[in-house]
Each structure stands twice: as structure tokens, then as C-alpha cells.
Design a protein around this motif. Structure first.
Motif, PDB file in Angstrom:
ATOM      1  N   LEU A  28       0.822  -1.214   0.000  1.00  0.00           N
ATOM      2  CA  LEU A  28       0.000   0.000   0.000  1.00  0.00           C
ATOM      3  C   LEU A  28       0.855   1.263   0.000  1.00  0.00           C
ATOM      4  O   LEU A  28       0.629   2.189  -0.787  1.00  0.00           O
ATOM      5  N   ASN A  54      -8.217  -4.206   0.465  1.00  0.00           N
ATOM      6  CA  ASN A  54      -7.754  -3.014  -0.252  1.00  0.00           C
ATOM      7  C   ASN A  54      -7.651  -3.228  -1.760  1.00  0.00           C
ATOM      8  O   ASN A  54      -7.174  -2.338  -2.470  1.00  0.00           O
ATOM      9  N   LEU A  56      -5.707  -4.960  -3.706  1.00  0.00           N
ATOM     10  CA  LEU A  56      -4.357  -4.660  -4.186  1.00  0.00           C
ATOM     11  C   LEU A  56      -3.965  -5.451  -5.429  1.00  0.00           C
ATOM     12  O   LEU A  56      -3.057  -5.047  -6.157  1.00  0.00           O
ATOM     13  N   LYS A  59      -3.760  -3.463  -8.539  1.00  0.00           N
ATOM     14  CA  LYS A  59      -2.864  -2.306  -8.580  1.00  0.00           C
ATOM     15  C   LYS A  59      -1.388  -2.664  -8.753  1.00  0.00           C
ATOM     16  O   LYS A  59      -0.545  -1.769  -8.807  1.00  0.00           O
ATOM     17  N   TYR A 345      -9.345   0.989   0.492  1.00  0.00           N
ATOM     18  CA  TYR A 345      -8.041   1.407  -0.027  1.00  0.00           C
ATOM     19  C   TYR A 345      -7.770   2.869   0.319  1.00  0.00           C
ATOM     20  O   TYR A 345      -6.705   3.210   0.839  1.00  0.00           O
TER      21      TYR A 345
END
Length: 376
Positions: A28, A54, A56, A59, A345
Motif C-alpha cells: 500500500l 484493499n 491490491l 494495482k 483502499y
């Protein structure tokens, strides 16, 4: 110190164990800093998980395989050509290490060996900084009050601690035997205490057990109530890892060293002390002290001396115990909020931004930062 983190902007970073508690928070933060993150993990270890909460996976470059697969590991490192590598992949639970000692040693000891053997084979064309995260439990526990220093004796009573101590010996051996003359490779060891924070759902850990007790509306069973641990927020340790990774690139004296990243003495609460502070922030928690039925070794006193990190890296903890608990309690409250208007997030990134502001304010305990809108 915060300005140093700008070094990650646009850089390629590999994280092993990125789906775990610490690994997901590191992911993060690095995304927030503009890094190009590649994660390697064999699975998502918990459900729920900070990684999934989140989102992730969307990303980063997400690779699912076991780091014991040396051929694939070497392929990924050669393909990514990383500027930084953070090795966090591990079996991190003491209780589980008693149930699965072979898996614990294979993951923690031989997993680290595979990383080092892979690094030995890579022909780096640019500088690469590697931080290998072990544990405060790498030290042979002597119940000393002064806090363990980096040159204290390593050891391990339980399989988890022993696996981490073994990994440390292997790391030092490889650095001295094969890697210290590589002018483009820099390796160091990071040892942190008991990290806590939002998004931890691991089994047999105090804060996740508190959350599960609240969820299921049952009393938390507190074992080893008087045991003292070096509690610290996960962001404190991760900040140390990142500062170490940046600074060792430009300081040859850091390369090959081990560093403790532990809280100050004011954050070293007993187990029951932490539970009581948690209840102040979330009164619906109820608890009872029970005696452990199984004869499992549990250290009574664990403290780290982080003077070396302060002296060489200018790193220290900025949060006190009260701020740490505020931050983690509010993360979980937000996670359970059904009508939230902000994504998990964004909320997690806001907590990182808040911590960055705290660093800029040099950990001013009278700061109003903890009264912002992102808290309940």
C-alpha cells in the motif's frame, strides 16, 4: 526522513509475502509513493485479508507461486530487474510452528536460502537494495530487561524462532561468502517486534483475537497475561524497512548489517495491558484470563534495543501506545461500517498519510492529527 521516501517513485520493487499483513501494508505504502510493485506469494493467508480488503491485486504485478521454486524466482527477478527487494514471505505463527515444524523450517529457512541462491545467480546491471525481514524472536531469549542488541546471541526455543535464527546464519554466510563483493547488490537484515495494526486477521494473535471476540460476541480468552511484548504499529516497522533499503544503497557500512526496529519502552505493554487499552477504545470487548492447557513455551519478556537504527539510520518510533491503538481500532471499525462512503483502499492510504504527517511533526504527542475526519 519523509523526503527520502521519494526515492521509491517510479522504481521497481519486488515484495515476497505481499499478501500477508506486513507485506500488504508495505505494498500500500509503495503504491502511494509511486513505485512499480511486483508481489510474490503462494497464497492469501487469511480470510478476510488486508490484501483483498484493499483490492491490491488490481494495482500491482501479482505472482502466485512458492518462493522455493528457484527457477521461477530467478526468472521473475531477471524479468523485473528490481531496484529494491523486500523479503517478507514466511510462516509467521509460533503456535503453527509446533503443529507444522517442517513447513516452518522449509518456508522460513530454506525460503530465505532460495532467495540468496537466486541473488547469487543474477547478473545485476544496476544497484539493487535487498532487505530481508526476520524477527525479534531470532534472539536466544534470556529474559533480559535492557533489550536485545544486534550482536546478541541468536537462538530459538520453538520451531518458529529457531527457523528465523537459522535463516539469519544463512544470510550472514551468503553475504560473507558470495555476495559482499558484488558492487551492485546490497543486503541487510531487519528485525522487528510484535507489529499490530488494522487488517491483521492471523490466527492466535492478540489483536485479531480481540476483533473475532467482538464479532462473535464472546469473551476474549487472555493467555500469558503478564508477558511483555514490544508492540508497535505496522507502519513504524515498515518505515524502518524502507529507510534501510534506501540508505544502504549509498552507504557501504550499512551493507551486510542487521538492524532492530522496535518501539520505545513506553510501548512495551503486557498482554493484559494491551487488552485493557483496547477496551478503552472499543468498550464492547469483554475478556477473561485463562491458563493455557498445553505446555507451549512462551517468553515472558521480549524487548529490542533500537539504538543502532537511531544512530545510523536516524529511525525511531513516532507513535505511543495510545496512538497505535487508536489507529488500529478505527481501521477495524471502518472495515465493519456498512454505510461507508470511502473505499478501504482510500481509508488505508489516509492512515499512511496521517502517519507521514506525524513524522513531519516529529511525533508530537499533543498533535491534533488523531482528531481528523477519517476517525470514528
Amino acid at each position: 526522513m519523509i523526503s527520502l521516501l521519494k526515492n521509491f517513485n517510479g522504481k521497481k520493487v519486488i515484495i515476497t509475502g505481499h499478501t500477508g499483513f506486513k507485506g500488504s501494508w508495505l505494498t500500500l505504502w509503495l503504491i502511494h509513493l509511486g513505485a512499480k510493485v511486483t508481489g510474490i506469494s503462494d497464497r492469501i493467508p487469511t480470510n478476510p485479508s488486508n490484501f483483498e480488503a484493499n483490492q491490491l491485486k488490481k494495482k500491482i504485478n501479482h505472482f502466485k507461486f512458492d518462493i522455493r521454486n528457484k527457477k521461477k524466482f530467478l526468472f521473475i527477478i531477471n524479468k523485473i530487474k528490481p531496484d529494491y527487494i523486500f523479503h517478507l514471505a514466511a510462516q509467521s505463527l509460533v503456535k503453527k510452528s509446533y503443529k507444522n515444524p517442517v513447513e516452518t523450517f522449509e518456508t522460513n529457512t530454506f525460503g530465505t536460502l532460495n532467495l540468496l541462491e537466486t541473488l547469487k545467480k543474477v547478473k545485476f546491471k544496476k544497484k539493487c537494495s535487498v532487505v530481508i525481514i526476520t524477527s525479534d524472536k531470532s534472539y536466544k531469549n534470556l529474559e533480559i530487561k535492557r533489550g536485545y542488541k544486534e550482536n546478541d546471541r541468536l537462538g530459538g526455543h520453538d520451531p518458529y524462532s529457531a527457523s528465523k535464527a537459522c535463516a539469519e546464519l544463512i544470510i550472514q554466510s551468503y553475504i560473507n561468502s558470495f555476495l559482499k563483493d558484488n558492487k551492485r547488490l546490497f543486503i541487510s537484515i531487519a528485525r522487528a517486534g510484535n507489529v499490530i495494526g488494522g487488517g491483521d486477521w492471523s490466527a492466535d494473535r492478540l489483536i485479531p483475537d480481540c476483533i473475532r471476540s467482538i464479532q462473535k460476541k464472546r469473551k476474549l480468552k487472555v493467555r500469558f497475561a503478564k508477558s511483555t511484548r514490544p508492540w508497535q504499529h505496522v507502519l513504524e516497522a515498515i518505515f524502518g524497512y524502507m529507510i534501510l533499503a534506501i540508505k544502504q544503497k549509498n552507504d557501504n557500512k550499512i551493507n551486510g548489517n542487521a538492524f532492530n526496529f522496535g518501539p520505545n519502552n513506553k510501548s512495551s505493554l503486557s498482554v493484559i495491558g494491551l487488552v485493557k487499552e483496547f477496551k478503552k477504545k472499543w468498550p464492547i470487548l469483554n475478556w477473561q484470563i485463562v491458563k493455557s492447557k498445553k505446555k507451549v513455551f512462551e517468553s515472558g519478556l521480549l524487548k529490542l534495543n533500537s539504538d543502532k537504527a537511531l544512530r545510523i539510520l536516524n529511525w525511531k518510533c513516532f507513535m505511543n501506545a495510545n496512538q497505535t491503538i487508536i489507529l488500529l481500532v478505527n481501521w477495524y471499525k471502518f472495515f465493519f461500517e456498512k454505510k461507508r462512503k470511502t473505499s478501504m483502499y482510500d481509508y488505508s492510504i489516509n492512515q499512511i498519510k496521517l502517519y507521514e504527517k506525524l513524522i513531519v511533526n516529529k511525533g508530537n504527542k499533543n498533535s491534533n492529527l488523531f482528531k481528523g475526519k477519517i476517525f470514528f
